[in-house]
Design a protein around this motif. Structure first.
Motif, PDB file in Angstrom:
ATOM      1  N   TYR A   6      -7.794   0.381  -3.131  1.00 39.78           N
ATOM      2  CA  TYR A   6      -7.339  -0.992  -3.252  1.00 39.78           C
ATOM      3  C   TYR A   6      -8.444  -1.942  -2.781  1.00 39.78           C
ATOM      4  O   TYR A   6      -9.231  -1.606  -1.893  1.00 39.78           O
ATOM      5  N   TRP A   7      -8.482  -3.108  -3.357  1.00 37.45           N
ATOM      6  CA  TRP A   7      -9.278  -4.210  -2.830  1.00 37.45           C
ATOM      7  C   TRP A   7      -8.332  -5.140  -2.087  1.00 37.45           C
ATOM      8  O   TRP A   7      -7.395  -5.686  -2.679  1.00 37.45           O
ATOM      9  N   PHE A   8      -8.576  -5.334  -0.808  1.00 34.75           N
ATOM     10  CA  PHE A   8      -7.800  -6.288  -0.024  1.00 34.75           C
ATOM     11  C   PHE A   8      -8.584  -7.585   0.070  1.00 34.75           C
ATOM     12  O   PHE A   8      -9.781  -7.578   0.369  1.00 34.75           O
ATOM     13  N   ASN A   9      -7.908  -8.697  -0.192  1.00 32.00           N
ATOM     14  CA  ASN A   9      -8.534 -10.014  -0.162  1.00 32.00           C
ATOM     15  C   ASN A   9      -8.284 -10.667   1.206  1.00 32.00           C
ATOM     16  O   ASN A   9      -7.163 -11.110   1.482  1.00 32.00           O
TER      17      ASN A   9
ATOM     18  N   TRP B 188     -14.557  -9.034   0.461  1.00 32.39           N
ATOM     19  CA  TRP B 188     -13.523  -8.079   0.054  1.00 32.39           C
ATOM     20  C   TRP B 188     -13.531  -6.882   0.999  1.00 32.39           C
ATOM     21  O   TRP B 188     -14.551  -6.549   1.586  1.00 32.39           O
TER      22      TRP B 188
ATOM     23  N   SER C  63      -3.694  -7.963  -2.393  1.00 35.44           N
ATOM     24  CA  SER C  63      -4.495  -6.791  -2.749  1.00 35.44           C
ATOM     25  C   SER C  63      -4.464  -6.530  -4.247  1.00 35.44           C
ATOM     26  O   SER C  63      -3.551  -6.966  -4.954  1.00 35.44           O
TER      27      SER C  63
ATOM     28  N   GLU D 158      -4.961  -3.235  -6.904  1.00 33.71           N
ATOM     29  CA  GLU D 158      -5.100  -1.793  -7.027  1.00 33.71           C
ATOM     30  C   GLU D 158      -6.253  -1.454  -7.963  1.00 33.71           C
ATOM     31  O   GLU D 158      -6.474  -2.120  -8.977  1.00 33.71           O
TER      32      GLU D 158
ATOM     33  N   PHE E 190      -2.822  -6.722   8.251  1.00 27.50           N
ATOM     34  CA  PHE E 190      -3.484  -5.629   7.550  1.00 27.50           C
ATOM     35  C   PHE E 190      -3.770  -4.466   8.494  1.00 27.50           C
ATOM     36  O   PHE E 190      -3.386  -3.324   8.230  1.00 27.50           O
TER      37      PHE E 190
ATOM     38  N   PHE F  18       0.860  -1.177   0.000  1.00 28.73           N
ATOM     39  CA  PHE F  18       0.000   0.000   0.000  1.00 28.73           C
ATOM     40  C   PHE F  18       0.899   1.230   0.000  1.00 28.73           C
ATOM     41  O   PHE F  18       1.739   1.372   0.883  1.00 28.73           O
TER      42      PHE F  18
END
Length: 461
Positions: A420-423, A454, A429, A431, A359, A13
Motif C-alpha cells: 500500500y501507499w500511505f499518504n 509517501w 491509502s 492499494e 497509522f 489495511f
C-alpha cells in the motif's frame, strides 16, 4: 447526553497485526465522558526501546510543544488548548515550570511568580495550584505532561534571560519539593535540561542534584533530558537516572533526524529515544543565519517525524512557532511569530500528526527496527533520502519527495503479498496491484516532487 461530533479519518489495511481497522472517513458521536479517562504510570519496555503503561500496553509519544503554557495561559485558555490537542491525537504536552521567557520575574495570568525571592527551595503555592489544575485537566483527557522543572537558562544562562538561580543544594531541595508534591500524579514525565547541556562541573552537579531530589521523593516517574540544538542527551548526561534519551534535531530544513538515533547503542545504557524538539511549523528556517530561507511548513514537519520514527525513535514531538511561546496579539513575538497560538492550532502539520499516530498505532510499531539494507537502489542522503524499517511481518519505506526506489525483497523478514501507499498528507491509502509489487522490485510513487511524500507499506502473507 452531551456529545461531541468528531471527524475521524480512517483507512484500510488487510493486515492481521493491525490493532485498528480504518475504512472510510466517518462522522461519529462521542460522549464528553470520553475525556474522563485516567492515565496510567509509564515504564520502560523490557527491551529498553519504547515506553509502555503499567499493564504493558505500548505507549506512543506524540508530543506537542507548549513551553510557555503555564506561564502565559489562563485556565479557560488551557482547557481550549488541551481539548484541541486531545482531538488531534497528541498524547504528551511538553511545558515548563520556570519558563524561558522571563519566567521568574514576569508573573503568570493570575499575577503569580513561581518562586519566593527567586529561591528554588521556596515555591509559591498560588503559582503551583495553576500547575495542579493543568495536570488534573490533562489527566481527564488522557494526556501526559512532559514537565520541565526549569528552563536551562536558570542554571546556564548562555543566550537566555535567566537569571541563574540554581546551586547544587537548592536544586536538590527543589527536586525534593516537586517529587513529594507530584509523586502520585500518574501523567507526568519529568524532563530536565531545557535547551541547555551542562558545561561546568557545578552545572553537572546541579543537574544530578535535581534528579537525585526527584528520585528520592518520586521513584514512580520516568526522567528524560532536553538538550540544546543538534545534540542528544546521552552524549552529555549518561547517568543511571536518565530513563529516556532525547535529542533536539533543531529548526532546519537540512536536518538529518535519522542520524541521532544511529548512535543510541554506543553508550552505557540502552534507552528509548525521543525527538523532543524538531522543525517547528511556521518558524523561519535556520533563523540563526543571516540569509532568508523562508519558513518551515507541514512538509518539514512530516519529514522530520517520519525520519525520526523509522530510524527507531519511540516517539516524536511536534512544534509550532506560535504555540511554543503562546503568542497572541499585543505581545512581543519571538522568532517572528505572526499567527497567534489559537490560529496556529489549526495548522496542517498538527492535523497530519494525528494521521501519523493513527497509522503507527494500527501496527505493532514498537517492533520496528531500522532496515536501510532493504533499499538496493542509490539513496543519497539529501532532502529526498528514503528511510526504511521493518518488523517480523511488515516493512515501511518513507520517501519525502516521492523518489522511486528499489527494494531488495530477499532481505525482508517475510514473504510479501500486499502493498500500500500511505499518504501522510491526507491519512488515506492506495492499494498496489499485486502484479506491480514484484516488477523489478522498483516502487514508483503515485506522485513526486517537494511536498509529495509517501509511505510504502509491505505486508506478510
Amino acid at each position: 447526553m452531551n456529545c461531541e461530533i468528531q471527524l475521524i479519518s480512517i483507512f484500510f489495511f488487510s493486515f492481521k497485526k493491525l490493532r485498528m481497522l480504518f475504512v472510510w472517513t466517518a462522522i461519529i458521536l462521542i460522549p464528553i465522558s470520553f475525556y474522563s479517562q485516567k492515565t496510567a504510570f509509564l515504564k520502560i519496555s523490557r527491551d529498553h526501546h519504547f515506553l509502555e503503561t503499567e499493564t504493558g500496553e505500548p505507549f506512543f509519544w506524540m508530543g506537542d510543544t507548549a513551553w510557555e503554557l503555564l506561564h502565559t495561559l489562563n485556565r479557560e485558555e488551557i482547557i481550549k488548548y488541551l481539548d484541541d490537542r486531545k482531538q488531534k491525537g497528541f498524547s504528551v504536552i511538553q511545558t515548563v515550570i520556570l519558563a524561558e521567557l522571563n519566567g521568574l520575574n514576569l508573573a503568570n495570568a493570575y499575577g503569580e511568580k513561581p518562586l519566593l525571592q527567586n529561591n528554588p527551595a521556596r515555591i509559591n503555592e498560588k503559582y503551583f495550584t495553576h500547575l495542579d489544575f493543568l495536570l488534573k485537566e490533562a489527566d481527564k483527557r488522557g494526556l501526559y505532561i512532559g514537565l520541565l522543572p526549569t528552563w536551562g537558562d536558570k542554571f546556564n544562562k548562555k543566550w537566555g534571560i535567566g537569571p541563574e538561580v540554581f546551586t547544587p543544594e537548592n536544586a536538590e531541595a527543589y527536586g525534593l519539593l516537586l517529587g513529594k508534591r507530584y509523586r502520585n500524579n500518574s501523567n507526568i514525565i519529568w524532563i530536565l535540561g531545557g535547551d541547555r547541556v551542562p558545561e561546568t562541573e557545578e552545572q553537572y552537579e546541579i543537574i544530578n542534584s535535581l534528579a537525585r531530589g526527584l528520585k528520592t521523593e518520586d521513584p514512580n516517574h520516568l526522567i528524560s533530558y532536553h538538550p540544546s540544538g543538534g545534540k542528544i542527551a546521552s552524549n552529555y548526561i549518561d547517568e543511571e537516572w536518565l530513563d529516556i534519551d532525547m535529542f533536539q534535531s533543531g529548526h532546519s530544513s537540512l536536518a538529518k533526524e535519522y542520524e541521532y538515533i544511529q548512535n543510541r547503542d554506543s553508550h552505557g545504557f540502552i534507552r528509548p529515544v525521543i525527538n523532543g524538539e524538531a522543525r517547528y511549523e511556521d518558524i523561519p528556517d535556520r533563523f540563526w543565519e543571516e540569509e532568508d530561507f523562508g519558513r518551515l511548513d507541514a512538509t518539514d514537519i512530516r519529514i522530520s517525524a517520519y525520519w525520526s520514527l523509522l530510524a527507531g525513535a519511540a516517539g516524536y514531538t511536534y512544534g509550532s512557532n506560535d504555540i511554543w511561546q503562546m503568542y497572541s496579539e499585543g505581545k512581543i513575538p519571538s522568532l517572528d511569530a505572526r499567527l497567534g497560538w489559537k490560529k496556529a492550532m489549526g495548522l496542517p502539520g498538527a492535523q497530519q500528526m494525528k494521521y501519523l499516530r493513527e497509522f503507527f498505532t494500527s501496527f505493532e510499531w514498537e517492533k520496528l527496527q531500522p532496515a536501510q539494507n532493504l533499499i538496493s537502489s542509490e539513496n543519497p542522503e539529501d532532502t529526498a533520502y528514503v528511510a526504511a524499517s521493518q518488523a517480523a511481518d511488515f516493512a515501511l519505506f518513507y520517501t519525502p519527495e516521492g523518489r522511486s526506489f528499489q527494494v531488495n525483497l530477499d532481505h525482508l523478514n517475510f514473504k510479501t503479498s500486499e502493498g500500500y501507499w500511505f499518504n501522510p498528507r491526507s491519512g488515506t491509502s492506495i492499494e498496489i496491484a499485486e502484479s506491480n509489487i514484484f516488477k523489478n522490485n522498483i516502487f514508483k510513487t503515485p506522485s513526486s516532487g517537494k511536498g509529495q511524500d509517501w509511505l510504502l507499506v509491505l505486508l506478510s502473507r
